[in-house]
Design a protein around this motif. Structure first.
Motif, PDB file in Angstrom:
ATOM      1  N   ALA A 148       0.827  -1.206   0.000  1.00  0.00           N
ATOM      2  CA  ALA A 148       0.000   0.000   0.000  1.00  0.00           C
ATOM      3  C   ALA A 148       0.863   1.259   0.000  1.00  0.00           C
ATOM      4  O   ALA A 148       0.600   2.215  -0.733  1.00  0.00           O
ATOM      5  CB  ALA A 148      -0.934  -0.015   1.207  1.00  0.00           C
ATOM      6  N   GLU A 149       1.923   1.271   0.810  1.00  0.00           N
ATOM      7  CA  GLU A 149       2.784   2.455   0.888  1.00  0.00           C
ATOM      8  C   GLU A 149       3.571   2.666  -0.409  1.00  0.00           C
ATOM      9  O   GLU A 149       3.799   3.806  -0.828  1.00  0.00           O
ATOM     10  CB  GLU A 149       3.731   2.305   2.083  1.00  0.00           C
ATOM     11  N   ALA A 150       3.972   1.578  -1.052  1.00  0.00           N
ATOM     12  CA  ALA A 150       4.673   1.702  -2.333  1.00  0.00           C
ATOM     13  C   ALA A 150       3.751   2.257  -3.406  1.00  0.00           C
ATOM     14  O   ALA A 150       4.139   3.131  -4.192  1.00  0.00           O
ATOM     15  CB  ALA A 150       5.225   0.344  -2.752  1.00  0.00           C
ATOM     16  N   LEU A 151       2.527   1.769  -3.463  1.00  0.00           N
ATOM     17  CA  LEU A 151       1.565   2.256  -4.445  1.00  0.00           C
ATOM     18  C   LEU A 151       1.215   3.722  -4.202  1.00  0.00           C
ATOM     19  O   LEU A 151       0.978   4.483  -5.144  1.00  0.00           O
ATOM     20  CB  LEU A 151       0.307   1.393  -4.409  1.00  0.00           C
ATOM     21  N   LEU A 152       1.201   4.115  -2.949  1.00  0.00           N
ATOM     22  CA  LEU A 152       0.936   5.519  -2.624  1.00  0.00           C
ATOM     23  C   LEU A 152       2.033   6.415  -3.194  1.00  0.00           C
ATOM     24  O   LEU A 152       1.758   7.482  -3.749  1.00  0.00           O
ATOM     25  CB  LEU A 152       0.838   5.684  -1.105  1.00  0.00           C
ATOM     26  N   LEU A 153       3.284   5.985  -3.084  1.00  0.00           N
ATOM     27  CA  LEU A 153       4.384   6.765  -3.632  1.00  0.00           C
ATOM     28  C   LEU A 153       4.288   6.886  -5.147  1.00  0.00           C
ATOM     29  O   LEU A 153       4.737   7.879  -5.732  1.00  0.00           O
ATOM     30  CB  LEU A 153       5.724   6.128  -3.255  1.00  0.00           C
ATOM     31  N   LEU A 154       3.707   5.884  -5.796  1.00  0.00           N
ATOM     32  CA  LEU A 154       3.549   5.901  -7.246  1.00  0.00           C
ATOM     33  C   LEU A 154       2.227   6.541  -7.671  1.00  0.00           C
ATOM     34  O   LEU A 154       1.855   6.473  -8.839  1.00  0.00           O
ATOM     35  CB  LEU A 154       3.634   4.474  -7.797  1.00  0.00           C
ATOM     36  N   ALA A 198      -4.331  -1.335   1.872  1.00  0.00           N
ATOM     37  CA  ALA A 198      -4.333  -0.872   3.256  1.00  0.00           C
ATOM     38  C   ALA A 198      -5.544  -1.406   4.016  1.00  0.00           C
ATOM     39  O   ALA A 198      -5.421  -1.878   5.160  1.00  0.00           O
ATOM     40  CB  ALA A 198      -4.317   0.657   3.280  1.00  0.00           C
ATOM     41  N   ILE A 199      -6.712  -1.347   3.384  1.00  0.00           N
ATOM     42  CA  ILE A 199      -7.929  -1.830   4.039  1.00  0.00           C
ATOM     43  C   ILE A 199      -7.847  -3.332   4.266  1.00  0.00           C
ATOM     44  O   ILE A 199      -8.288  -3.855   5.305  1.00  0.00           O
ATOM     45  CB  ILE A 199      -9.162  -1.463   3.195  1.00  0.00           C
ATOM     46  N   THR A 200      -7.256  -4.066   3.305  1.00  0.00           N
ATOM     47  CA  THR A 200      -7.105  -5.512   3.476  1.00  0.00           C
ATOM     48  C   THR A 200      -6.203  -5.828   4.659  1.00  0.00           C
ATOM     49  O   THR A 200      -6.491  -6.733   5.461  1.00  0.00           O
ATOM     50  CB  THR A 200      -6.511  -6.138   2.202  1.00  0.00           C
ATOM     51  N   SER A 201      -5.101  -5.099   4.806  1.00  0.00           N
ATOM     52  CA  SER A 201      -4.199  -5.353   5.933  1.00  0.00           C
ATOM     53  C   SER A 201      -4.887  -5.041   7.262  1.00  0.00           C
ATOM     54  O   SER A 201      -4.693  -5.760   8.254  1.00  0.00           O
ATOM     55  CB  SER A 201      -2.927  -4.513   5.789  1.00  0.00           C
ATOM     56  N   ARG A 202      -5.707  -3.997   7.280  1.00  0.00           N
ATOM     57  CA  ARG A 202      -6.421  -3.656   8.516  1.00  0.00           C
ATOM     58  C   ARG A 202      -7.427  -4.731   8.884  1.00  0.00           C
ATOM     59  O   ARG A 202      -7.596  -5.073  10.066  1.00  0.00           O
ATOM     60  CB  ARG A 202      -7.113  -2.307   8.357  1.00  0.00           C
ATOM     61  N   SER A 203      -8.101  -5.295   7.894  1.00  0.00           N
ATOM     62  CA  SER A 203      -9.095  -6.337   8.173  1.00  0.00           C
ATOM     63  C   SER A 203      -8.454  -7.611   8.696  1.00  0.00           C
ATOM     64  O   SER A 203      -9.084  -8.367   9.445  1.00  0.00           O
ATOM     65  CB  SER A 203      -9.900  -6.646   6.904  1.00  0.00           C
ATOM     66  N   LEU A 204      -7.199  -7.856   8.313  1.00  0.00           N
ATOM     67  CA  LEU A 204      -6.507  -9.057   8.788  1.00  0.00           C
ATOM     68  C   LEU A 204      -5.887  -8.858  10.168  1.00  0.00           C
ATOM     69  O   LEU A 204      -5.578  -9.845  10.850  1.00  0.00           O
ATOM     70  CB  LEU A 204      -5.407  -9.455   7.790  1.00  0.00           C
ATOM     71  N   ALA A 205      -5.678  -7.614  10.575  1.00  0.00           N
ATOM     72  CA  ALA A 205      -5.080  -7.344  11.891  1.00  0.00           C
ATOM     73  C   ALA A 205      -5.795  -6.170  12.541  1.00  0.00           C
ATOM     74  O   ALA A 205      -5.221  -5.087  12.711  1.00  0.00           O
ATOM     75  CB  ALA A 205      -3.591  -7.059  11.750  1.00  0.00           C
ATOM     76  N   PRO A 206      -7.073  -6.336  12.910  1.00  0.00           N
ATOM     77  CA  PRO A 206      -7.855  -5.210  13.435  1.00  0.00           C
ATOM     78  C   PRO A 206      -7.376  -4.703  14.792  1.00  0.00           C
ATOM     79  O   PRO A 206      -7.731  -3.593  15.195  1.00  0.00           O
ATOM     80  CB  PRO A 206      -9.276  -5.788  13.523  1.00  0.00           C
TER      81      PRO A 206
END
Length: 743
Positions: A431-437, A447-455
């Protein structure tokens, strides 16, 4: 990083003790202990301008060089002295020169910016000695219409030479068919010697059909399979052709659709840039013909495999480019088998990299440690350690932010997610790499997927919220920028662009910081091309000793790809009228071969003839020149920097390894050729040796080069010439006092 880690070629003492007659010489030629002792042995003086090309003969007993002074020099390897000098008769800079094989080194051939290829017989010169340097060429080929950038010869074939030109054609010159082209002004002047016509061959992306002229910058013939040709030019794709599958030789009366190639080569992240000024300056085969090396202007050097199965993961289509940044489910990879051998060492290296990440220091060395694990010992580690190392390297790349580091981080995250699709660390890094691009939609999805896996993970939650805020701010800036562009477009429509507007892109933003986001290149880079015909060379070098620029500067401005008017031949003749044929069938996008290693640290922007070379008979090392006057040597397997040397006061362009000895010749903007040998008593990463400690900070040099590469507005002309332009005041839209013609 702990440099006590041994090199992959082992200890030279063990090599000597276990030597075999068959392999010893090949293994010893470029052993790491010798490479790290390379130092300047001799400077060869004899040219009066930039040395744009150097090449050894097959035995390594002679070296040929060509220069801006339109002179060819032949040097003795044993004595390191000038043997012969030839006044070629070229009217512009020599860019390429070769010994013709199987001729006892009697025949040499040259190509130049005057669009001519000339053949010389040295036996004529040897009869008269060094004093008489002017000899008539045995043949003059004038069939190209733009600069000849590269020549190639085939071992065992003394009758043919091939030339690649910026006119988009690769031509085959057979010495048995005539001494020269038909004279200017004669009827049916076109030579039927075009082996490969790429005047409709350039592509903006892998999915797009070729439409524009591909200005050829480099090409090579495989030494192990001479029917294979590798070409590169004004787009991001290198092309592999099988000579046996090409159509018969033709003239240039018609622009034809290019023949199908065996393979395209391009790093995936460079294959879909759309409007971009990136292009290739050098392509070459490895000594065994199994790999190819690509050097990009405005980018890095990349290594790729030639022989791939149809199902290889190194091959990709245009759809794979978008899939890599998609959050669609990733399949779990095949489990890998771990071995105890080297495993503890790999774990130690991962700990070093993790420490660099946590302390926010030594990003470069942390990345080097990960490279050693993944590229040097990837077959020895299990999936868990590999996935951890991939995530660490991706995080370090995002913190370092050198050119294309964001794309490399995406590659690592993609590989990590194949091993473990539920890795929150890989997801948030993606997510952070795509944000830079500036891929905002995709960044939010990961980012939302990572949050759902580690709430309940507070660190993940904090990073997700930061990404959301940055996306919102970026979208707001984008809306404001689009509004400003509309205003500027209205302003531009009412006035004529001045020379300053075109050269400096004065309406664009200033150079971006190295820490800023990676952006697309300016639209000007694709829309306008400037040709400068002057005694000052902007390719191989430039002469700025005079107080003012010469008044015969000829500036031609035209849109790239505009085929309405063709360049006039230097001898006054023109090409036949060129007709384009249309595609009868819908274009079917091809597949391309992705990179397997990247080499970073140098800068390739200022010249269009910068080489990247395999070093050693086995090609164990990679070398490239740089715009900062240095040249770099990397370990091929891991991409680790082995040696950095100061080779020129301005730019190093050419690097040629001796065929058999641990000796390397380099040249560039200086008028001398440098000979390097392993004479330093002290092994080091930079040239210091007996002179004392290391003479420069490696990281400072590399980071300086990265700042040049990361600029969003690249200078078209050398700095010294641009400074002269600043001294002149021009009326709006006027180019006086210099002569200018529009092509």
């Amino acid at each position: 990083m702990d440099y006590s880690i041994c090199f992959h070629d082992g200890n030279i003492t063990d090599l000597i003790n276990s030597r075999t007659l068959r392999d010893f010489n090949n293994d010893l030629q470029m052993h790491s202990s010798l490479v790290r002792r390379l130092t300047l042995e001799r400077e060869l003086e004899g040219h009066r301008g930039c040395v744009n090309t150097i090449a050894w003969n097959s035995e390594g007993s002679l070296l040929i060089s060509g220069s801006d002074d339109t002179q060819l020099n032949i040097w003795s390897y044993s004595s390191r002295k000038l043997m012969q000098s030839i006044e070629t008769g070229h009217s512009a800079n020599i860019f390429c020169a070769k010994f013709v094989p199987e001729t006892s080194d009697e025949l040499v051939v040259s190509g130049a910016a005057d669009a001519e290829v000339r053949l010389f017989n040295l036996s004529r010169l040897r009869k008269s000695g060094l004093e008489e340097r002017a000899i008539s060429p045995s043949a003059v080929f004038q069939c190209h219409t733009r600069r000849v950038k590269k020549l190639a010869v085939e071992v065992g074939n003394p009758n043919v030479v091939w030339s690649a030109s910026e006119d988009g054609t690769l031509r085959q010159h057979d010495f048995r068919e005539g001494d020269s082209c038909p004279p200017a002004g004669s009827s049916h002047q076109e030579c039927r010697n075009i082996l490969l016509d790429l005047r409709l061959g350039a592509k903006k992306s892998l999915a797009d059909p070729p439409k524009q002229s591909l200005a050829l910058k480099s090409f090579d013939i495989s030494s192990t399979r001479p029917h294979l040709l590798l070409v590169g030019g004004s787009d991001t794709f290198a092309r592999l052709y099988d000579r046996r599958m090409l159509p018969p030789l033709s003239s240039s009366q018609y622009k034809l659709q290019p023949p199908p190639c065996v393979n395209y080569f391009c790093p995936m992240h460079l294959s879909d840039l759309g409007r971009s000024s990136l292009h290739l300056t050098h392509v070459t085969f490895s000594p065994n013909g199994e790999e190819v090396l690509l050097s990009y202007s405005g980018e890095h050097v990349y290594l790729m495999d030639v022989n791939l199965d149809s199902g290889s993961t190194m091959r990709y289509s245009s759809g794979d480019v978008s899939n890599r940044i998609s959050s669609s489910p990733l399949l779990r990879g095949v489990e890998m088998h771990s071995s105890r051998s080297g495993l503890d060492r790999c774990k130690k290296l991962v700990q070093i990299a993790e420490k660099s990440l946590k302390t926010d220091t030594d990003y470069y060395y942390g990345i080097e440690a990960c490279n050693e694990v993944l590229d040097g010992h990837g077959h020895e580690i299990g999936p868990t350690l590999m996935q951890e190392c991939l995530c660490i390297r991706a995080s370090l790349l995002l913190k370092r932010r050198w050119k294309s580091d964001s794309h490399m981080a995406i590659r690592d995250c993609h590989r990590a997610l194949i091993i473990n699709p539920s890795s929150t660390r890989a997801l948030i890094c993606m997510a952070e790499a795509l944000l830079l691009l500036e891929k905002h939609k995709e960044a939010l999805e990961f980012a939302i997927t990572s949050r759902s896996l580690a709430p309940t993970d507070s660190e993940i939650m904090e990073r997700v919220e930061s990404i959301k805020k940055n996306v919102a701010a970026a979208e707001a800036d984008k809306a404001n920028t689009e509004s400003d562009r509309g205003t500027k477009a209205s302003y531009r429509a009412g006035r004529v662009l001045s020379l300053s507007d075109i050269i400096y892109h004065s309406e664009g933003d200033n150079d971006a910081s190295i820490d800023g986001p990676e952006r697309e290149d300016s639209e000007y880079d694709e829309e306008l091309e400037l040709d400068f015909d002057t005694s000052i060379s902007t390719e191989g070098g430039y002469d700025v000793d005079s107080d003012v620029l010469p008044r015969n500067l000829n500036l031609r401005i035209h849109r790239i790809g505009d085929s309405a008017v063709e360049t006039e031949r230097p001898n006054g003749s023109s090409e036949w009228p060129l007709l384009s044929c249309e595609n009868e069938a819908p274009y079917q996008p091809e597949m391309a071969v992705d990179m397997k290693q990247r080499y970073v640290g140098h800068c390739n922007i200022g010249t269009d003839i910068k080489q990247a070379s395999f070093i050693g008979q086995r090609g164990e090392y990679i070398a490239s020149g740089s715009d900062d006057g240095r040249w770099f040597i990397w370990e091929k397997k891991t991409g680790r920097l082995i040696k950095m040397l100061h080779g020129d006061d301005a730019v190093v362009n050419c690097i040629q390894c001796h065929p058999h000895d641990c000796v390397i010749a380099t040249s560039g903007i200086d008028s001398t050729i440098k000979i390097w040998s392993p004479n330093s008593p002290v092994a080091s990463i930079v040239a210091g040796g007996a002179a004392g400690p290391e003479t420069s900070n490696v990281l400072d040099a590399m980071e300086g080069n990265q700042r040049r590469l990361c600029r969003t507005r690249e200078t078209i002309l050398p700095f010294e010439i641009l400074e002269r332009f600043r001294m002149h005041e021009f009326a709006e839209g006027s180019f006086h006092p210099f002569e200018c013609t529009q092509s």
